[in-house]
Design an enzyme around this catalytic site. Structure first.
Site, PDB file in Angstrom:
ATOM      1  N   GLN A   1     -28.740  18.304 -21.931  1.00 53.78           N
ATOM      2  CA  GLN A   1     -29.436  18.369 -23.227  1.00 53.78           C
ATOM      3  C   GLN A   1     -30.814  17.714 -23.174  1.00 53.78           C
ATOM      4  OE1 GLN A   1     -28.468  20.118 -25.790  1.00 53.78           O
ATOM      5  NE2 GLN A   1     -26.363  20.578 -25.190  1.00 53.78           N
TER       6      GLN A   1
ATOM      7  N   THR B   1     -21.381  23.030 -15.753  1.00 52.78           N
ATOM      8  CA  THR B   1     -19.950  22.745 -15.572  1.00 52.78           C
ATOM      9  C   THR B   1     -19.596  22.725 -14.093  1.00 52.78           C
ATOM     10  OG1 THR B   1     -19.447  23.751 -17.709  1.00 52.78           O
ATOM     11  CG2 THR B   1     -17.611  23.534 -16.150  1.00 52.78           C
TER      12      THR B   1
ATOM     13  N   CYS C   1     -12.659  23.858 -31.867  1.00 52.53           N
ATOM     14  CA  CYS C   1     -11.474  24.646 -32.143  1.00 52.53           C
ATOM     15  C   CYS C   1     -10.643  24.731 -30.871  1.00 52.53           C
ATOM     16  CB  CYS C   1     -11.887  26.043 -32.578  1.00 52.53           C
ATOM     17  SG  CYS C   1     -10.496  27.040 -33.074  1.00 52.53           S
TER      18      CYS C   1
HETATM   19  N1  PLP Z   1     -22.953  19.139 -20.564  1.00 57.39           N
HETATM   20  C1  PLP Z   1     -23.451  19.198 -21.794  1.00 57.39           C
HETATM   21  C2  PLP Z   1     -23.954  17.955 -22.440  1.00 57.39           C
HETATM   22  C3  PLP Z   1     -23.491  20.410 -22.481  1.00 57.39           C
HETATM   23  O1  PLP Z   1     -23.973  20.445 -23.719  1.00 57.39           O
HETATM   24  C4  PLP Z   1     -22.980  21.563 -21.834  1.00 57.39           C
HETATM   25  C5  PLP Z   1     -22.941  22.864 -22.537  1.00 57.39           C
HETATM   26  O2  PLP Z   1     -22.401  22.991 -23.607  1.00 57.39           O
HETATM   27  C6  PLP Z   1     -22.483  21.458 -20.540  1.00 57.39           C
HETATM   28  C7  PLP Z   1     -22.488  20.224 -19.924  1.00 57.39           C
HETATM   29  C8  PLP Z   1     -21.964  22.654 -19.781  1.00 57.39           C
HETATM   30  O3  PLP Z   1     -23.042  23.450 -19.339  1.00 57.39           O
HETATM   31  P1  PLP Z   1     -22.852  24.933 -18.807  1.00 57.39           P
HETATM   32  O4  PLP Z   1     -22.670  25.799 -19.994  1.00 57.39           O
HETATM   33  O5  PLP Z   1     -24.133  25.252 -18.064  1.00 57.39           O
HETATM   34  O6  PLP Z   1     -21.688  24.957 -17.887  1.00 57.39           O
END
Ligand code: PLP
Length: 388
Positions: A178, A71, A323
């Protein structure tokens, strides 16, 4: 009862190698910015981890910035692309994770959505037409396309999107969270200017990730303070997290055989569920997908209800629907694929990982079919109803 964890796309359990590396770094201590022996050894661990990440994605070490997760990496990338007026408009695929979508919406840029087709695959024709109509006043395009989708596992034609973008000098942001460890992730092959990675999706610790930069990707620091991470990201590095992340990435290198077995188990599971319940909709079934994710819906049976029923049966999975403020919102990915609300509210996500076994698919199958029979009994077949 043995619990079966099939929610690796949300977060994988920490691999023993990662836990050991993190514990070792934690016990050794030292601040990587200090010049004494403890500090230098801590610095050496971080630089070794940086080398591992850089080699894995085919980047130079100087282009890896450790962050608190994907993120932060994605937010940093979007702010970087906006820096110095490089870009003012983002084209975001309709199936991006909220970490991209929300970061784009809250940036200074205008946001446009790149549609996906019914399989959940990026509409390259739309992108090509939009880029052809791009006006120089719009600045440099930033195109955000994930490599593999977190709900369906659908693998996107990122390299083709980057090739289309090149004609307009676009910057390419690739969320490879992913995909890492499951399929090849190479900066240059993808044409990425920014690549976001996360530790906890591949069996590393949570709270660590990386932004990998292309050679000419603009970047602006968002967090001010010390000069860590070559001035790109201030704050004392998460040494145990970084060491654990690199150990997980190394452990994930030798898993092609495992993923082949898991992919076969996933395909078998979908085929058997579909045979038992022909009304089942498998999302992205005809698209190239990661071997680890299956998303399916039995129209009318809420994903939330399925998650709870499976949890009681000892199986952990996720809903595609999210949610928010206590209300379930239909899966945005299913909605973007043009599936109706009944399916979008029913989409379940089953995701396998490094410690999954092919037999886990059978445990899920039995539990899901039993719960489905209670919640949504199959309609009597024509032959049976005639006899009755
Ligand atoms: N991008 C994707 C495709 C994700 O599945 C996730 C996590 O759910 C994130 C970004 C965010 O990653 P992080 O939890 O390391 O901030």
């Amino acid at each position: 009862m043995r619990r079966v964890y099939l929610d690796h796309a949300a977060g994988s359990p920490v691999r023993p190698q990662a836990a050991a590396a993190a514990a070792e770094a934690l016990a050794a201590g030292g601040n990587p910015s200090s010049v004494h022996g403890e500090g230098r050894r801590a610095r050496a661990r971080i630089e070794a981890a940086r080398r591992t990440i850089a080699e894995t994605v085919g980047a130079g070490e100087a282009f890896v910035v450790f962050t608190s997760g994907a993120t932060e990496a994605l937010n940093l990338a979007i702010a970087g692309a906006m820096a110095a007026g490089a870009s003012r408009r983002i084209l975001v695929s309709a199936v991006e994770h909220d970490a991209v979508r929300e970061a784009a919406i809250h940036s200074i840029a205008d946001v446009e959505i790149i549609p996906v087709d019914a399989r959940g695959v990026l509409d390259l024709a739309w992108l090509e037409a939009r880029l052809a109509a791009w006006r120089s006043e719009e600045g440099r395009p930033l195109v955000a396309a994930m490599l593999a989708n977190n709900e369906t596992g659908v693998v996107q034609p990122v390299a083709e999107a980057a090739r289309l973008g090149r004609a307009k000098n676009a910057l390419m942001l690739v969320d490879a969270v992913q995909a890492l460890g499951k399929i090849g992730v190479a900066m240059s092959g993808l044409g990425a200017d920014y690549l976001a990675l996360s530790g906890h999706k591949i069996g590393g610790p949570p709270g660590v990730g990386a932004l990998v930069l292309g050679a000419n990707a603009p970047l602006a620091r968002r967090q001010h303070g010390g000069g860590q991470e070559r001035g790109h990201r201030a704050g004392t590095e998460n040494l145990p997290g970084i060491a654990g992340f690199a150990a997980a990435v190394e452990a994930a290198r030798e898993e092609a055989g495992h993923w082949a077995a898991i992919g076969a188990a996933r395909d078998g599971l979908e085929a058997r569920l579909h045979a038992a319940r022909p009304e089942l909709v498998v999302l992205g079934a005809d698209a190239p997908r990661l071997p680890t994710i299956s998303s399916f819906a039995l129209p009318g049976w809420s994903a939330e209800g399925q998650v709870m029923a499976l949890d009681l049966a000892g199986v952990a999975v996720s809903a595609g629907a999210a949610c928010s403020s206590g209300k379930m919102r239909p899966s945005q990915v299913a909605t973007a694929m043009g599936l109706g609300e009944e399916v979008a509210r029913a989409a379940l996500r089953v995701s396998f990982g490094w410690n999954s076994r092919p037999e886990d698919a059978h445990v899920l199958e039995a539990a899901w079919l039993a719960a489905a029979a209670r919640a949504r009994p199959a309609a009597p077949s024509l032959a049976l109803s005639k006899e009755a």
